[in-house]
Motif scaffolding. Structure first.
Motif, PDB file in Angstrom:
ATOM      1  N   PHE A  26      31.535 -20.680 -48.492  1.00  0.00           N
ATOM      2  CA  PHE A  26      30.664 -19.163 -48.035  1.00  0.00           C
ATOM      3  C   PHE A  26      30.827 -18.144 -46.957  1.00  0.00           C
ATOM      4  O   PHE A  26      31.466 -16.773 -46.984  1.00  0.00           O
ATOM      5  CB  PHE A  26      28.961 -19.612 -49.132  1.00  0.00           C
ATOM      6  CG  PHE A  26      29.133 -19.189 -50.642  1.00  0.00           C
ATOM      7  CD1 PHE A  26      29.700 -18.541 -51.100  1.00  0.00           C
ATOM      8  CD2 PHE A  26      28.996 -21.266 -50.908  1.00  0.00           C
ATOM      9  CE1 PHE A  26      29.186 -19.301 -52.340  1.00  0.00           C
ATOM     10  CE2 PHE A  26      29.363 -21.191 -52.060  1.00  0.00           C
ATOM     11  CZ  PHE A  26      29.330 -19.637 -53.196  1.00  0.00           C
ATOM     12  N   PHE A  27      30.286 -19.174 -46.053  1.00  0.00           N
ATOM     13  CA  PHE A  27      30.285 -17.806 -44.929  1.00  0.00           C
ATOM     14  C   PHE A  27      31.492 -17.901 -43.691  1.00  0.00           C
ATOM     15  O   PHE A  27      31.637 -17.914 -42.661  1.00  0.00           O
ATOM     16  CB  PHE A  27      29.307 -19.187 -44.324  1.00  0.00           C
ATOM     17  CG  PHE A  27      28.107 -18.198 -44.786  1.00  0.00           C
ATOM     18  CD1 PHE A  27      27.472 -16.326 -44.722  1.00  0.00           C
ATOM     19  CD2 PHE A  27      27.175 -19.565 -46.151  1.00  0.00           C
ATOM     20  CE1 PHE A  27      26.677 -16.672 -46.601  1.00  0.00           C
ATOM     21  CE2 PHE A  27      26.009 -18.791 -46.656  1.00  0.00           C
ATOM     22  CZ  PHE A  27      25.823 -17.191 -46.035  1.00  0.00           C
ATOM     23  N   GLY A  28      32.634 -19.109 -44.099  1.00  0.00           N
ATOM     24  CA  GLY A  28      33.996 -19.534 -42.989  1.00  0.00           C
ATOM     25  C   GLY A  28      33.137 -20.354 -42.480  1.00  0.00           C
ATOM     26  O   GLY A  28      32.833 -21.052 -41.627  1.00  0.00           O
ATOM     27  N   GLU A  29      34.769 -20.753 -41.264  1.00  0.00           N
ATOM     28  CA  GLU A  29      34.345 -21.876 -40.777  1.00  0.00           C
ATOM     29  C   GLU A  29      33.472 -21.315 -39.704  1.00  0.00           C
ATOM     30  O   GLU A  29      33.000 -22.453 -39.169  1.00  0.00           O
ATOM     31  CB  GLU A  29      35.504 -22.241 -39.901  1.00  0.00           C
ATOM     32  CG  GLU A  29      36.107 -22.860 -41.066  1.00  0.00           C
ATOM     33  CD  GLU A  29      38.106 -23.207 -40.387  1.00  0.00           C
ATOM     34  OE1 GLU A  29      38.291 -23.672 -39.606  1.00  0.00           O
ATOM     35  OE2 GLU A  29      38.753 -23.763 -41.094  1.00  0.00           O
ATOM     36  N   ALA A  30      32.669 -20.136 -39.129  1.00  0.00           N
ATOM     37  CA  ALA A  30      32.817 -20.137 -37.659  1.00  0.00           C
ATOM     38  C   ALA A  30      30.846 -20.572 -38.451  1.00  0.00           C
ATOM     39  O   ALA A  30      29.726 -20.713 -37.370  1.00  0.00           O
ATOM     40  CB  ALA A  30      32.155 -18.658 -38.035  1.00  0.00           C
ATOM     41  N   SER A  31      30.751 -20.981 -39.441  1.00  0.00           N
ATOM     42  CA  SER A  31      29.378 -21.416 -40.038  1.00  0.00           C
ATOM     43  C   SER A  31      29.277 -23.287 -40.134  1.00  0.00           C
ATOM     44  O   SER A  31      28.106 -23.382 -39.663  1.00  0.00           O
ATOM     45  CB  SER A  31      29.408 -21.673 -42.261  1.00  0.00           C
ATOM     46  OG  SER A  31      30.141 -23.066 -42.041  1.00  0.00           O
ATOM     47  N   ILE A  32      30.145 -23.707 -39.038  1.00  0.00           N
ATOM     48  CA  ILE A  32      30.786 -24.776 -38.652  1.00  0.00           C
ATOM     49  C   ILE A  32      28.814 -25.573 -37.848  1.00  0.00           C
ATOM     50  O   ILE A  32      28.847 -26.136 -37.746  1.00  0.00           O
ATOM     51  CB  ILE A  32      32.104 -25.583 -38.086  1.00  0.00           C
ATOM     52  CG1 ILE A  32      32.840 -25.906 -39.609  1.00  0.00           C
ATOM     53  CG2 ILE A  32      31.455 -26.703 -37.884  1.00  0.00           C
ATOM     54  CD1 ILE A  32      33.691 -25.425 -39.288  1.00  0.00           C
ATOM     55  N   ALA A  33      29.302 -24.436 -36.781  1.00  0.00           N
ATOM     56  CA  ALA A  33      28.374 -24.914 -35.765  1.00  0.00           C
ATOM     57  C   ALA A  33      27.009 -24.443 -35.686  1.00  0.00           C
ATOM     58  O   ALA A  33      26.284 -25.498 -35.102  1.00  0.00           O
ATOM     59  CB  ALA A  33      29.222 -23.774 -34.176  1.00  0.00           C
ATOM     60  N   PRO A  34      26.483 -23.885 -36.139  1.00  0.00           N
ATOM     61  CA  PRO A  34      25.166 -23.706 -36.672  1.00  0.00           C
ATOM     62  C   PRO A  34      24.689 -24.608 -37.694  1.00  0.00           C
ATOM     63  O   PRO A  34      23.770 -25.562 -37.778  1.00  0.00           O
ATOM     64  CB  PRO A  34      24.748 -22.300 -36.908  1.00  0.00           C
ATOM     65  CG  PRO A  34      26.179 -21.842 -37.851  1.00  0.00           C
ATOM     66  CD  PRO A  34      26.704 -22.466 -36.896  1.00  0.00           C
ATOM     67  N   MET A  35      25.892 -24.812 -38.967  1.00  0.00           N
ATOM     68  CA  MET A  35      25.578 -26.204 -39.458  1.00  0.00           C
ATOM     69  C   MET A  35      25.245 -27.593 -38.756  1.00  0.00           C
ATOM     70  O   MET A  35      24.152 -28.549 -39.173  1.00  0.00           O
ATOM     71  CB  MET A  35      25.999 -26.652 -40.477  1.00  0.00           C
ATOM     72  CG  MET A  35      26.498 -24.925 -41.650  1.00  0.00           C
ATOM     73  SD  MET A  35      24.788 -25.071 -42.415  1.00  0.00           S
ATOM     74  CE  MET A  35      25.013 -26.630 -43.568  1.00  0.00           C
ATOM     75  N   MET A  36      26.488 -27.470 -37.625  1.00  0.00           N
ATOM     76  CA  MET A  36      26.020 -28.839 -37.107  1.00  0.00           C
ATOM     77  C   MET A  36      24.891 -28.918 -36.109  1.00  0.00           C
ATOM     78  O   MET A  36      24.093 -30.293 -35.982  1.00  0.00           O
ATOM     79  CB  MET A  36      27.062 -28.558 -35.692  1.00  0.00           C
ATOM     80  CG  MET A  36      28.312 -29.132 -36.223  1.00  0.00           C
ATOM     81  SD  MET A  36      29.060 -30.584 -36.860  1.00  0.00           S
ATOM     82  CE  MET A  36      30.555 -30.518 -37.450  1.00  0.00           C
ATOM     83  N   LEU A  37      24.311 -28.079 -35.652  1.00  0.00           N
ATOM     84  CA  LEU A  37      22.846 -27.596 -34.677  1.00  0.00           C
ATOM     85  C   LEU A  37      22.088 -28.078 -35.998  1.00  0.00           C
ATOM     86  O   LEU A  37      21.202 -29.120 -35.345  1.00  0.00           O
ATOM     87  CB  LEU A  37      23.592 -26.681 -34.495  1.00  0.00           C
ATOM     88  CG  LEU A  37      21.212 -26.573 -33.440  1.00  0.00           C
ATOM     89  CD1 LEU A  37      21.089 -27.753 -32.653  1.00  0.00           C
ATOM     90  CD2 LEU A  37      21.209 -24.836 -32.544  1.00  0.00           C
ATOM     91  N   ILE A  38      21.670 -27.380 -37.023  1.00  0.00           N
ATOM     92  CA  ILE A  38      21.108 -27.785 -38.288  1.00  0.00           C
ATOM     93  C   ILE A  38      20.982 -29.482 -39.123  1.00  0.00           C
ATOM     94  O   ILE A  38      19.952 -30.002 -38.647  1.00  0.00           O
ATOM     95  CB  ILE A  38      21.114 -27.394 -39.196  1.00  0.00           C
ATOM     96  CG1 ILE A  38      20.945 -25.375 -39.251  1.00  0.00           C
ATOM     97  CG2 ILE A  38      20.343 -27.713 -41.070  1.00  0.00           C
ATOM     98  CD1 ILE A  38      20.968 -23.961 -39.854  1.00  0.00           C
TER      99      ILE A  38
END
Length: 309
Positions: free
Chosen positions: A117-129
């Motif tokens: 839904f939000f693209g590969e840029a979401s990977i960094a915040p998801m990794m932090l979460i």
């Protein structure tokens, strides 16, 4: 809203397929355990390593997001604990219920869905979460249970926490990937292809395993489970929204990811902890089942909302 719902349906259809296969006993509990172990230790670890190896520590470590998300989760934790105490629950049970409020299925379901839904840029915040959930809250519940049982914070308790962290393949994969990226090491083509093949099994395998594991979940203590599901799907995202939009305002894109991730259903590993310590496993089991079913409709609502922020 309809478009978002249709895009999430394949994820939940795979979960439903796993549920049907296990419910019909075509897929046994032993097979479910083996598949979950394969996904957790191999496929998902390969996917997380590939993601982390493309990130720098600076991209991953967003201080504002870290404290904004922690603040929101802390509020949700406090609400769940207060309600549990008012209902006369003891400390360990309140800790388990609070964990249901605050920890969602980020690894198995959240990473691929947010990337869609939000693209590969979401990977960094998801990794932090994911790191916060694994390091902070997985440690916190062990400490709270031991304190609630009058055991105190002993060296044995601390070692149990550290050992659990060191043995978690998700944490190891994130750490290894960041080290690989930090040293600017190349990934040889054969190794890259190997990781790609293995990581390709993560999403369908994880979703199928979620569904298959749900088939063994009971629907006991439904009233409490409904409250915990409401807390996870509604209260937690609202609390995180307060954290990342008001208490500790973050980049709007990161805020969207954090709020959407907080609307994921109750994580399956909470049941493992509840069963291990013998604390309310039935209500946790039912909360996982009910929240996953309700998320079919609630998650698209939250994603639609945050997409408009």
């Amino acid at each position: 809203m309809i478009d978002v719902l249709l895009r999430t349906l394949p994820f939940f259809a795979l979960i439903g397929l796993g549920y049907g296969a296990a419910r019909s006993r075509f897929f046994s509990e032993d097979a479910t355990a083996a598949l979950t172990k394969f996904v957790f230790y191999f496929a998902l670890s390969a996917m997380i390593f590939r993601f982390a190896a493309t990130l720098s520590f600076g991209e991953l470590f967003d201080v504002d997001l870290l404290f904004g998300y922690l603040a929101g989760c802390g509020v949700a934790y406090g609400v769940a604990t207060a309600v549990a105490v008012m209902r006369g629950q003891d400390g360990p049970t309140a800790a388990v219920e609070a964990q249901c409020f605050a920890i969602g299925n980020v690894g198995f379901l959240g990473l691929p869905m947010m990337a869609l839904f939000f693209g590969e840029a979401s990977i960094a915040p998801m990794m932090l979460i994911l790191s916060v959930d694994l390091v902070v809250f997985s440690s916190l519940i062990v400490i709270l249970i031991n304190l609630g049982r009058g055991n105190g914070i002993t060296l044995a308790t601390l070692w149990r926490v550290v050992r659990g962290l060191l043995a978690n393949p998700m944490i190891l994969s994130i750490t290894a990937g960041l080290l690989w990226s930090g040293f600017a090491l190349p990934i040889p083509d054969p190794a890259a292809e190997f990781l790609s093949l293995l990581a390709g099994a993560a999403v369908p395998g994880a979703l199928f395993a979620i569904g298959a594991s749900l088939a063994s979940k009971s629907a006991e203590r439904v009233e409490v489970a409904l409250w915990l599901s409401f807390g996870k799907l509604v209260v937690h995202p609202l609390c995180v929204a307060i954290g990342v939009l008001w208490l500790m305002p973050v980049d709007p894109y990161a805020a969207k990811i954090a709020i959407a991730a907080s609307a994921l259903p109750v994580a399956g590993n909470i049941y493992i902890l509840a069963q291990h310590y013998g604390i309310a496993p039935q209500r946790v089991s039912a909360a996982i089942l009910i929240s996953t079913v309700l998320a079919v409709l609630s998650l698209p609502v939250v994603i639609t909302w945050v997409s408009a922020l």
